[in-house]
Design a protein around this motif. Structure first.
Motif, PDB file in Angstrom:
ATOM      1  N   LYS A   1       6.655   9.388   7.978  1.00  0.00           N
ATOM      2  CA  LYS A   1       6.790   7.946   7.747  1.00  0.00           C
ATOM      3  C   LYS A   1       5.449   7.386   7.284  1.00  0.00           C
ATOM      4  O   LYS A   1       4.439   8.085   7.316  1.00  0.00           O
ATOM      5  CB  LYS A   1       7.227   7.238   9.031  1.00  0.00           C
ATOM      6  CG  LYS A   1       6.271   7.479  10.194  1.00  0.00           C
ATOM      7  CD  LYS A   1       6.736   6.750  11.434  1.00  0.00           C
ATOM      8  CE  LYS A   1       5.843   7.077  12.614  1.00  0.00           C
ATOM      9  NZ  LYS A   1       6.157   6.329  13.813  1.00  0.00           N
TER      10      LYS A   1
ATOM     11  N   LYS B   1      -1.892  17.297  -2.777  1.00  0.00           N
ATOM     12  CA  LYS B   1      -2.590  17.269  -1.486  1.00  0.00           C
ATOM     13  C   LYS B   1      -2.672  18.635  -0.815  1.00  0.00           C
ATOM     14  O   LYS B   1      -3.319  18.787   0.217  1.00  0.00           O
ATOM     15  CB  LYS B   1      -1.915  16.250  -0.560  1.00  0.00           C
ATOM     16  CG  LYS B   1      -1.982  14.828  -1.101  1.00  0.00           C
ATOM     17  CD  LYS B   1      -3.413  14.305  -1.127  1.00  0.00           C
ATOM     18  CE  LYS B   1      -3.512  12.896  -1.687  1.00  0.00           C
ATOM     19  NZ  LYS B   1      -4.886  12.404  -1.740  1.00  0.00           N
TER      20      LYS B   1
ATOM     21  N   LYS C   1       0.834  -1.209   0.000  1.00  0.00           N
ATOM     22  CA  LYS C   1       0.000   0.000   0.000  1.00  0.00           C
ATOM     23  C   LYS C   1       0.863   1.251   0.000  1.00  0.00           C
ATOM     24  O   LYS C   1       1.751   1.398   0.825  1.00  0.00           O
ATOM     25  CB  LYS C   1      -0.908  -0.003   1.239  1.00  0.00           C
ATOM     26  CG  LYS C   1      -1.650   1.325   1.432  1.00  0.00           C
ATOM     27  CD  LYS C   1      -2.776   1.217   2.434  1.00  0.00           C
ATOM     28  CE  LYS C   1      -3.324   2.594   2.791  1.00  0.00           C
ATOM     29  NZ  LYS C   1      -4.517   2.542   3.611  1.00  0.00           N
TER      30      LYS C   1
ATOM     31  N   GLY D   1      -4.557   5.275  -1.700  1.00  0.00           N
ATOM     32  CA  GLY D   1      -5.930   4.779  -1.752  1.00  0.00           C
ATOM     33  C   GLY D   1      -6.162   3.675  -2.779  1.00  0.00           C
ATOM     34  O   GLY D   1      -7.078   2.863  -2.611  1.00  0.00           O
TER      35      GLY D   1
ATOM     36  N   ARG E   1      -0.277  11.445   1.651  1.00  0.00           N
ATOM     37  CA  ARG E   1       0.931  11.544   0.849  1.00  0.00           C
ATOM     38  C   ARG E   1       1.292  13.025   0.821  1.00  0.00           C
ATOM     39  O   ARG E   1       0.406  13.884   0.725  1.00  0.00           O
ATOM     40  CB  ARG E   1       0.673  11.084  -0.589  1.00  0.00           C
ATOM     41  CG  ARG E   1       0.510   9.589  -0.740  1.00  0.00           C
ATOM     42  CD  ARG E   1       0.395   9.185  -2.202  1.00  0.00           C
ATOM     43  NE  ARG E   1      -0.829   9.657  -2.823  1.00  0.00           N
ATOM     44  CZ  ARG E   1      -0.886  10.527  -3.826  1.00  0.00           C
ATOM     45  NH1 ARG E   1       0.228  11.028  -4.348  1.00  0.00           N
ATOM     46  NH2 ARG E   1      -2.032  10.905  -4.348  1.00  0.00           N
TER      47      ARG E   1
ATOM     48  N   TYR F   1      -7.054   8.801  13.090  1.00  0.00           N
ATOM     49  CA  TYR F   1      -8.482   8.867  12.723  1.00  0.00           C
ATOM     50  C   TYR F   1      -9.368   8.704  13.970  1.00  0.00           C
ATOM     51  O   TYR F   1     -10.414   9.336  14.075  1.00  0.00           O
ATOM     52  CB  TYR F   1      -8.846   7.759  11.721  1.00  0.00           C
ATOM     53  CG  TYR F   1      -8.238   7.928  10.337  1.00  0.00           C
ATOM     54  CD1 TYR F   1      -8.528   9.044   9.559  1.00  0.00           C
ATOM     55  CD2 TYR F   1      -7.386   6.956   9.804  1.00  0.00           C
ATOM     56  CE1 TYR F   1      -7.978   9.189   8.282  1.00  0.00           C
ATOM     57  CE2 TYR F   1      -6.836   7.091   8.531  1.00  0.00           C
ATOM     58  CZ  TYR F   1      -7.132   8.209   7.784  1.00  0.00           C
ATOM     59  OH  TYR F   1      -6.588   8.349   6.521  1.00  0.00           O
TER      60      TYR F   1
HETATM   61  P1  ADP Z   1      -4.400   8.939  -2.243  1.00  0.00           P
HETATM   62  O1  ADP Z   1      -4.857   7.647  -2.805  1.00  0.00           O
HETATM   63  O2  ADP Z   1      -4.404  10.072  -3.234  1.00  0.00           O
HETATM   64  O3  ADP Z   1      -3.090   8.852  -1.524  1.00  0.00           O
HETATM   65  P2  ADP Z   1      -6.683   8.683  -0.454  1.00  0.00           P
HETATM   66  O4  ADP Z   1      -7.273   9.612   0.539  1.00  0.00           O
HETATM   67  O5  ADP Z   1      -7.603   8.140  -1.499  1.00  0.00           O
HETATM   68  O6  ADP Z   1      -5.452   9.416  -1.126  1.00  0.00           O
HETATM   69  O7  ADP Z   1      -6.066   7.417   0.288  1.00  0.00           O
HETATM   70  C1  ADP Z   1      -4.958   7.513   1.117  1.00  0.00           C
HETATM   71  C2  ADP Z   1      -4.840   6.209   1.898  1.00  0.00           C
HETATM   72  O8  ADP Z   1      -3.481   6.043   2.298  1.00  0.00           O
HETATM   73  C3  ADP Z   1      -5.653   6.249   3.187  1.00  0.00           C
HETATM   74  O9  ADP Z   1      -5.996   4.921   3.536  1.00  0.00           O
HETATM   75  C4  ADP Z   1      -4.638   6.827   4.187  1.00  0.00           C
HETATM   76  O10 ADP Z   1      -4.955   6.486   5.523  1.00  0.00           O
HETATM   77  C5  ADP Z   1      -3.370   6.127   3.723  1.00  0.00           C
HETATM   78  N1  ADP Z   1      -2.121   6.838   4.028  1.00  0.00           N
HETATM   79  C6  ADP Z   1      -1.601   7.926   3.401  1.00  0.00           C
HETATM   80  N2  ADP Z   1      -0.418   8.271   3.944  1.00  0.00           N
HETATM   81  C7  ADP Z   1      -0.185   7.400   4.947  1.00  0.00           C
HETATM   82  C8  ADP Z   1       0.884   7.242   5.906  1.00  0.00           C
HETATM   83  N3  ADP Z   1       1.936   8.046   5.908  1.00  0.00           N
HETATM   84  N4  ADP Z   1       0.791   6.211   6.776  1.00  0.00           N
HETATM   85  C9  ADP Z   1      -0.277   5.382   6.761  1.00  0.00           C
HETATM   86  N5  ADP Z   1      -1.312   5.474   5.891  1.00  0.00           N
HETATM   87  C10 ADP Z   1      -1.265   6.470   4.998  1.00  0.00           C
END
Ligand code: ADP
Length: 483
Positions: free
Chosen positions: A360, A311, A15, A18, A306, A370
């Motif tokens: 990180k 963003k 991952k 999203g 990110r 959250y």
């Molecule tokens: P995108 O796909 O454009 O990054 P979204 O809001 O659709 O944005 O999804 C982001 C996903 O990635 C969410 O599940 C969010 O919790 C997770 N996420 C983003 N950055 C981190 C991080 N540094 N650590 C843990 N989870 C993250």
């Protein structure tokens, strides 16, 4: 109905953003439709993702399925396919040298990425032939897997995909994949000659996928409209307008097995609407852990993101600097652009009693934010769908968001959150100040929290819309072949 679902990331294996949430949950949601009475044709799904080096799940959980090859410059490139044996949805992994050459999912070298995802797309198609798994629909996601649609449509070598319909979900239009001409030559991918597409776009992955797709999904209704405009259309708006009847807006859902505050193993205190007060303990612990004030009257702003120009975090830095005399604290979790990261560290240095920046990727901490923060800030310049604001609402964390794309479609002003329309720090400040003001009236605040928690962000509705699309595509293809 056999659906080949292709993605560059999928939970729980790998991952970055999203896309992984979607690829890890939509296939499951589609399979669960099979048990519904009105479902006429059973859906079978085969998910295929690359076997990156960073996938560190015990190899015992994978079975090697087959060795085969893909041709590059007349020579075979060895490929291995593995299958993950647990779970409802069969997930296959493609391993080959272009994928394992570097340790990152997305290399900083664009050419490496292009080769990695070209090889992956061709190998995933070939795998279905080897398994003799006749594909009714190829469902590709974003530029990384777009070439599978293009190759299946244009490759004349065999007729395996003649009856196969092609669907592309666009999660992020500006990532077009770059110019792949050299790699296409090496892998025998034919030129795209449709002059309706701009010349430059005919050599780029995502436009080639859009061209080859019978139907296109943008991940929210607003984004489906936005990509038709010069502002959001990335130079493809004229072509997308020609294809507008093929474009659908379907908002992403959440995997409510993973995202459930009442059973979330990462939360110190699990909670639901009926016992929202318990949530306050999470905030107390989190602020303690990061050495911030535990005063419940000071709202905690959370960000999980990110760190990317998209963003809009750079805009928030200025907003927060301007609002530094108001009562708030902030915890930001994210990684990405080194320049914005350094600006964030400076904000922390200048506000040591208010700001914590965690550079990180940390799933556990994301859940805690959250489940603890009061306000979730999401100032995206553009946002095709956005999952983070939905997760936040589901966890009683009230979003303050830029009114764009999926954010506009999922957050309602003073109902479930707060929205701002412009992209200046001042626009953000107005909405943030409003949220801080609402927070001072806890009764009103809890109503907004509860409204957000009551929204149905599950895949239920959206999975059905995808299934309807699959059904219509299959009928079109079995009755008349290609459009
Ligand atoms: P995108 O796909 O454009 O990054 P979204 O809001 O659709 O944005 O999804 C982001 C996903 O990635 C969410 O599940 C969010 O919790 C997770 N996420 C983003 N950055 C981190 C991080 N540094 N650590 C843990 N989870 C993250």
């Amino acid at each position: 109905m056999n659906v080949l679902f292709l993605a560059a990331e999928a939970n729980p294996f790998v991952k970055i953003g999203g896309l992984a949430d979607v690829a890890g949950s939509l296939p499951n949601a589609l399979l669960s439709l099979n048990s519904q009475e009105d479902r006429k044709e059973e859906i079978n799904i085969l998910v295929v993702i690359p076997f990156y080096n960073c996938i560190n799940i015990d190899l015992e959980n994978f079975t090697k399925v087959v060795d085969f090859h893909v041709i590059k410059n007349g020579d075979p490139v060895p490929v291995q396919a593995y299958k993950y044996v647990e779970g409802n949805v069969p997930v296959y992994f493609i391993k080959a040298e272009p994928i394992t050459k570097d340790d990152n999912v997305y290399s900083s070298d664009g050419n490496r990425n292009r080769e990695k995802f070209t090889l992956f797309s061709l190998a995933a198609l070939e795998l279905t032939r080897i398994l003799n798994w006749k594909v009714d629909i190829i469902h590709a996601n974003d530029w990384h897997t777009s070439l599978a649609l293009y190759y299946a449509k244009t490759n004349q070598i065999h007729d395996w995909f003649e009856q196969t319909a092609k669907l592309l979900t666009i999660h992020n239009l500006p990532y077009l994949g770059g110019d792949g001409e050299e790699i296409f030559d090496a892998y025998g991918i034919s030129e795209l000659i449709d002059r309706n597409l701009p010349d430059w776009a005919r050599r780029q992955f995502l436009p080639m996928g859009i061209w080859a797709a019978d139907k296109i999904v943008a991940v929210s209704k607003s984004y489906a409209r936005e990509i038709l405009t010069p502002e959001y259309g990335c130079g493809l708006h004229e072509y997308l307008n020609l294809r507008r009847t093929d474009i659908n807006g379907i908002v992403n859902g959440l995997d409510t097995n993973i995202w459930d505050p009442a059973s979330d193993p990462y939360l110190h205190q699990k909670f639901s609407i009926s016992n929202l007060n318990k949530r306050k303990n999470n905030k107390k612990l989190l602020t303690q852990e990061f050495n911030l004030s535990t005063d419940p009257n000071i709202p905690l702003i959370g960000l999980v993101t990110r760190i990317d120009f998209q963003k809009g975090i750079d805009l928030s830095i200025k907003t927060l600097q301007n609002l530094k005399d108001l009562p708030w604290q902030m915890i930001l979790l994210g990684t990405g652009d080194p320049y914005i990261e350094s600006e964030l560290m400076q904000l922390q240095e200048e506000n040591p009693d208010k700001v914590r920046i965690l550079l990180k990727f940390d799933i556990e901490l994301s859940h805690k934010i959250y489940g603890s923060a009061d306000i979730f800030l999401m100032p995206s310049r553009y946002e095709p769908c956005g999952l983070a604001q939905m997760i936040a609402m589901h966890y009683g964390c009230v979003p303050v968001v830029h009114a764009t794309g999926g954010l506009k479609d999922t957050v309602t002003e003073e109902g479930t959150g707060f929205l701002f329309s412009g992209t200046t720090p001042e626009d953000q400040a107005i909405a943030l100040k409003k949220a801080l003001h609402f927070y001072s009236n806890q009764e009103r605040w809890q109503t907004i929290q509860a409204n957000g928690m009551q929204q149905d962000f599950s895949w239920k509705n959206s999975a059905r819309k995808y299934a309807d699309l699959y059904d219509s595509l299959k009928i079109d293809h079995s009755s008349g072949g290609e459009k």
